[in-house]
Scaffold this active site. Structure first.
Site, PDB file in Angstrom:
ATOM      1  N   GLU A  50       0.836  -1.220   0.000  1.00 39.69           N
ATOM      2  CA  GLU A  50       0.000   0.000   0.000  1.00 39.69           C
ATOM      3  C   GLU A  50       0.868   1.266   0.000  1.00 39.69           C
ATOM      4  O   GLU A  50       0.555   2.259   0.666  1.00 39.69           O
ATOM      5  CB  GLU A  50      -0.939  -0.033   1.202  1.00 39.69           C
ATOM      6  CG  GLU A  50      -2.258   0.700   1.053  1.00 39.69           C
ATOM      7  CD  GLU A  50      -2.937   0.511  -0.289  1.00 39.69           C
ATOM      8  OE1 GLU A  50      -3.262  -0.640  -0.627  1.00 39.69           O
ATOM      9  OE2 GLU A  50      -3.139   1.512  -1.001  1.00 39.69           O
TER      10      GLU A  50
HETATM   11  C1  LIG Z   1       2.489  -9.895   0.620  1.00 38.19           C
HETATM   12  C2  LIG Z   1       2.284  -8.853  -0.420  1.00 38.19           C
HETATM   13  C3  LIG Z   1       1.008  -8.509  -0.805  1.00 38.19           C
HETATM   14  C4  LIG Z   1       0.802  -7.556  -1.810  1.00 38.19           C
HETATM   15  N1  LIG Z   1      -0.468  -7.297  -2.246  1.00 38.19           N
HETATM   16  C5  LIG Z   1      -0.635  -6.532  -3.357  1.00 38.19           C
HETATM   17  C6  LIG Z   1      -1.918  -6.418  -3.978  1.00 38.19           C
HETATM   18  O1  LIG Z   1      -2.920  -6.969  -3.504  1.00 38.19           O
HETATM   19  N2  LIG Z   1      -2.017  -5.689  -5.122  1.00 38.19           N
HETATM   20  C7  LIG Z   1      -0.944  -5.060  -5.684  1.00 38.19           C
HETATM   21  O2  LIG Z   1      -1.100  -4.427  -6.703  1.00 38.19           O
HETATM   22  N3  LIG Z   1       0.284  -5.147  -5.105  1.00 38.19           N
HETATM   23  C8  LIG Z   1       0.465  -5.870  -3.971  1.00 38.19           C
HETATM   24  N4  LIG Z   1       1.712  -5.981  -3.400  1.00 38.19           N
HETATM   25  C9  LIG Z   1       2.829  -5.254  -3.971  1.00 38.19           C
HETATM   26  C10 LIG Z   1       3.269  -4.085  -3.087  1.00 38.19           C
HETATM   27  O3  LIG Z   1       2.327  -3.081  -3.137  1.00 38.19           O
HETATM   28  C11 LIG Z   1       4.678  -3.659  -3.559  1.00 38.19           C
HETATM   29  O4  LIG Z   1       5.577  -4.638  -3.107  1.00 38.19           O
HETATM   30  C12 LIG Z   1       5.047  -2.291  -3.029  1.00 38.19           C
HETATM   31  O5  LIG Z   1       4.283  -1.304  -3.648  1.00 38.19           O
HETATM   32  C13 LIG Z   1       6.520  -1.958  -3.255  1.00 38.19           C
HETATM   33  O6  LIG Z   1       6.924  -2.205  -4.576  1.00 38.19           O
HETATM   34  P1  LIG Z   1       8.227  -3.089  -4.844  1.00 38.19           P
HETATM   35  O7  LIG Z   1       8.110  -4.312  -4.058  1.00 38.19           O
HETATM   36  O8  LIG Z   1       8.406  -3.208  -6.299  1.00 38.19           O
HETATM   37  O9  LIG Z   1       9.403  -2.267  -4.220  1.00 38.19           O
HETATM   38  P2  LIG Z   1      10.241  -1.117  -4.960  1.00 38.19           P
HETATM   39  O10 LIG Z   1       9.321  -0.134  -5.568  1.00 38.19           O
HETATM   40  O11 LIG Z   1      11.262  -1.740  -5.815  1.00 38.19           O
HETATM   41  O12 LIG Z   1      10.954  -0.437  -3.711  1.00 38.19           O
HETATM   42  C14 LIG Z   1      12.087  -1.001  -3.056  1.00 38.19           C
HETATM   43  C15 LIG Z   1      12.633   0.012  -2.063  1.00 38.19           C
HETATM   44  O13 LIG Z   1      13.011   1.217  -2.753  1.00 38.19           O
HETATM   45  C16 LIG Z   1      12.311   2.327  -2.232  1.00 38.19           C
HETATM   46  N5  LIG Z   1      11.929   3.237  -3.327  1.00 38.19           N
HETATM   47  C17 LIG Z   1      11.358   2.911  -4.496  1.00 38.19           C
HETATM   48  N6  LIG Z   1      11.112   4.028  -5.205  1.00 38.19           N
HETATM   49  C18 LIG Z   1      11.513   5.067  -4.455  1.00 38.19           C
HETATM   50  C19 LIG Z   1      11.504   6.488  -4.616  1.00 38.19           C
HETATM   51  N7  LIG Z   1      10.995   7.056  -5.699  1.00 38.19           N
HETATM   52  N8  LIG Z   1      12.015   7.247  -3.627  1.00 38.19           N
HETATM   53  C20 LIG Z   1      12.498   6.696  -2.502  1.00 38.19           C
HETATM   54  N9  LIG Z   1      12.521   5.370  -2.286  1.00 38.19           N
HETATM   55  C21 LIG Z   1      12.034   4.568  -3.242  1.00 38.19           C
HETATM   56  C22 LIG Z   1      11.078   1.761  -1.555  1.00 38.19           C
HETATM   57  O14 LIG Z   1      10.591   2.611  -0.526  1.00 38.19           O
HETATM   58  C23 LIG Z   1      11.596   0.432  -1.012  1.00 38.19           C
HETATM   59  O15 LIG Z   1      12.218   0.626   0.222  1.00 38.19           O
HETATM   60  C24 LIG Z   1       1.926  -6.897  -2.376  1.00 38.19           C
HETATM   61  C25 LIG Z   1       3.214  -7.229  -1.958  1.00 38.19           C
HETATM   62  C26 LIG Z   1       3.400  -8.205  -1.021  1.00 38.19           C
HETATM   63  C27 LIG Z   1       4.813  -8.575  -0.635  1.00 38.19           C
END
Ligand SMILES: Cc1cc2nc3c(=O)[nH]c(=O)nc-3n(C[C@H](O)[C@H](O)[C@H](O)COP(=O)(O)OP(=O)(O)OC[C@H]3O[C@@H](n4cnc5c(N)ncnc54)[C@H](O)[C@@H]3O)c2cc1C
Length: 598
Positions: A443
């Protein structure tokens, strides 16, 4: 031996007095009857359901988890029956408007029900939580036809909903999503692409699942401006409402993960020969804007998961601390120490008190944020709707990130109270830490929340919106006067912290005006934490004042509330002052080390 859950009913009821819920909601016509007489039976009934139905299947959910076999996802034992009872009892829709078939109670009240549902079984709580997101999206932005077809069964809980945003290359940055949507002659769209991490993307709780999918039409502009939202049902729905053929939607796999094992996290394939059939919600290219309209609710809900896990972990830890005999408490004679439980050690009490104080502060913050949503959505006065909108905008990233981070910290402390038995799965306490760990990630990661607070909320109305909040927070200080020494101490600490937050906010405002944006971004996370701690102090002050005024009613309970508030002000809140150097340090140290040397 799993941790058993007993809902903290008295604390919950008190929280509604602390945030002054009944009089603040009087101005909302549809909730003018909202009162303690409404809250108590709902909270008691929901508590019973959570304790008797959801908590007993929490451990099996963790140990067995959801399983997949050839695209079919099976929930652990007991979940299908529990979900059926949950929907039949109306818990899925208690705070939805009556015109949608819901219970018509304020979102404010769902602060309590969501707290208890997620505390007793976090994995389970995700299914109705995501359905709520789908219901909001369709009810705010769907056509009348879409509302008629999909809402009744989502609201009743007969079907569940999902939110399909993430793709392998698109997590925090949704501008890069590639799922395609091509319009067909009949007006529907052909959806093709892969979505990842979709919570409850597939399961056997209900006969249909309504996926809300973000995708891009062929001529869409690049980035976030070219995203549209589609309804893609797992089973197509005939005109008369009966279920038709399966849609081209498939769950390829589910993730093995750290926690929330009973919440299937699915890799979803939309495609097949002709693509999955999807129906556009609202207008093309407006998908992300639609998402934003329900983001506040979803983020507050996820922040609340931090509170839920903390309260459940505290219960386990305090029970263990009362039972476990170990060590001679300092100051106790040898004979009495023989049977002294670890709760007699000051350090163990410090851990428990820390958990208790944070839980109280989070509860007030959560319920207040929910109340602000009610004002924003439903107040009959434009002025109140605007106020609700402004306050929600500021408070939501704080609620989401601060509470979810604290939830991890508190479930970690709970393990420490158990000592070695905390690290052993048999006691069940480790599940809370594993489950809680997702809340700072999904989220919108907490890093993204901090940037939202810094770059979107701090400049709102040229900084005036935040100043208005700080003035209100400061106004609580005078109410602490003339109530005795404990209150003077609280006032001293709170006033210092508010002053420091105000100064730091002004300093950051200057940085933003001078376009020193990387420096500001480097301090965003400690700034959000500072804000969370100070808001917690504000609520704890209100709680202490309420408690003092009610001492006659139940002196033990209310005296303890004052003590917990005092502990928060004296021993937790001062951390806020210590964060200032990190907020102001800027980017230099962080970028003075080459990335390959990290
Ligand atoms: C158990 C689980 C349930 C989930 N459920 C859903 C769901 O129902 N529907 C759905 O659509 N998604 C879902 N997700 C996905 C979840 O929303 C994403 O994992 C989350 O938005 C983060 O994206 P990412 O994992 O690609 O991390 P990334 O975007 O790659 O981020 C990795 C790190 O880099 C940091 N970062 C990234 N961009 C920036 C920036 N611009 N500035 C500063 N820091 C940054 C982040 O804060 C984080 O610490 C789920 C994930 C999990 C693990």
């Amino acid at each position: 031996m799993a941790v058993s859950y007993k809902a903290p009913i008295k604390d919950i009821i008190f929280a509604y007095d602390v945030i002054d819920a009944y009089s603040r909601l009087k101005s909302v016509k549809r909730y003018s009857e909202f009162s303690k007489e409404v809250v108590i039976p709902v909270v008691e009934e929901c508590a019973k359901f959570c304790e008797e139905v959801l908590a007993p299947i929490n451990a099996v959910g963790d140990l067995v988890g959801a399983k997949i076999n050839n695209g079919t996802v099976m929930m652990p034992d007991g979940f299908i029956e529990a979900y059926k009872k949950f929907s039949e009892a109306g818990w899925a829709s208690i705070s939805l408007p009556e015109e949608l078939g819901g219970g018509g109670l304020p979102v404010t009240l769902s602060g309590a029900t969501l707290e208890m549902i997620a505390a007793s079984n976090l994995s389970f709580s995700l299914a109705p939580g995501l359905s709520a997101g789908a219901i909001s999206a369709i009810s705010f932005h769907g056509s009348d036809e879409q509302k008629n077809i999909f809402l009744p069964k989502l609201v009743s809980g007969e079907w569940t909903g999902t939110m399909n945003l993430s793709e392998p290359q698109s997590g925090s940055d949704l501008g890069t999503i590639t799922t395609k949507a091509v319009k067909k002659e009949d007006g529907s769209y052909s959806i093709t692409g892969t979505k990842v991490w979709i919570s409850f993307g597939e399961h056997d709780l209900t006969e249909n699942i309504i996926h809300l999918v973000l995708a891009r039409t062929p001529d869409a502009p690049e980035g976030t401006k070219g995203i549209s939202m589609f309804i893609v049902p797992k089973m197509l729905v005939n005109e008369d409402g009966t279920l038709g053929n399966s849609n081209e939607v498939r769950c390829n796999s589910i993730e093995e993960k750290l926690g929330i094992h009973a919440s299937p996290t699915c890799v979803m394939e939309y495609g097949g020969k002709d693509g999955a059939i999807g129906y556009l919600v609202g207008e093309e290219n407006e998908g992300l804007n639609y998402m934003f309209t329900m983001m506040n609710e979803a983020r507050v809900w996820v922040g609340g998961q931090g509170l839920s896990v903390s309260t459940a972990a505290l219960q386990g830890a305090s029970q263990y601390a009362r039972d476990r005999i170990q060590g001679r408490p300092i100051g106790m004679d040898k004979e009495s120490a023989k049977n002294a439980p670890i709760i007699e050690h000051a350090d163990v009490r410090r851990m428990l008190m820390t958990m208790k104080a944070y839980a109280d502060a989070m509860r007030y913050m959560l319920y207040d944020n929910q109340l602000l949503l009610d004002l924003e959505y439903f107040s009959d006065k434009e002025e109140d709707r605007k106020f609700g909108e402004e306050r929600c905008a500021i408070l939501t990233p704080i609620s989401k990130a601060w509470m979810s981070d604290v939830g991890v910290e508190m479930s970690n402390i709970a393990i420490q109270v158990y000592g070695g038995m905390g690290y052993v799965e048999e006691t069940g306490i480790a599940q809370y830490l594993r489950d809680a760990r997702i809340a700072p990630i999904y989220e919108g990661t907490n890093g993204i929340q901090a940037l939202d607070l810094m770059f979107r909320k701090l400049p709102l109305d040229q900084g005036q919106a935040l100043q208005r909040l700080l003035i209100e927070v400061e106004s609580v200080l005078d109410s602490l006067d003339n109530r005795g020494e404990e209150f003077d101490t609280m006032k001293h600490h709170l006033s210092e912290a508010i002053q420091s937050l105000s100064e730091t906010t002004l300093w950051l405002g200057e940085k933003l005006l001078n376009r020193e944006l990387v420096d500001a971004s480097a301090g965003a996370t400690p700034y959000l934490k500072m804000f969370g701690l100070v808001m917690g102090g504000y609520y704890m002050a209100k709680a202490a004042i309420q408690a003092e005024e009610r001492l006659q009613e139940d002196s033990e309970f209310y005296k303890e509330k004052i003590t917990v508030s005092k502990f928060y002000m004296e021993q937790i809140l001062p951390q806020a002052l210590g964060l200032v150097p990190a907020i102001k340090a800027g980017k230099e140290d962080l970028f003075n080390i080459k990335s390959e040397n990290y």
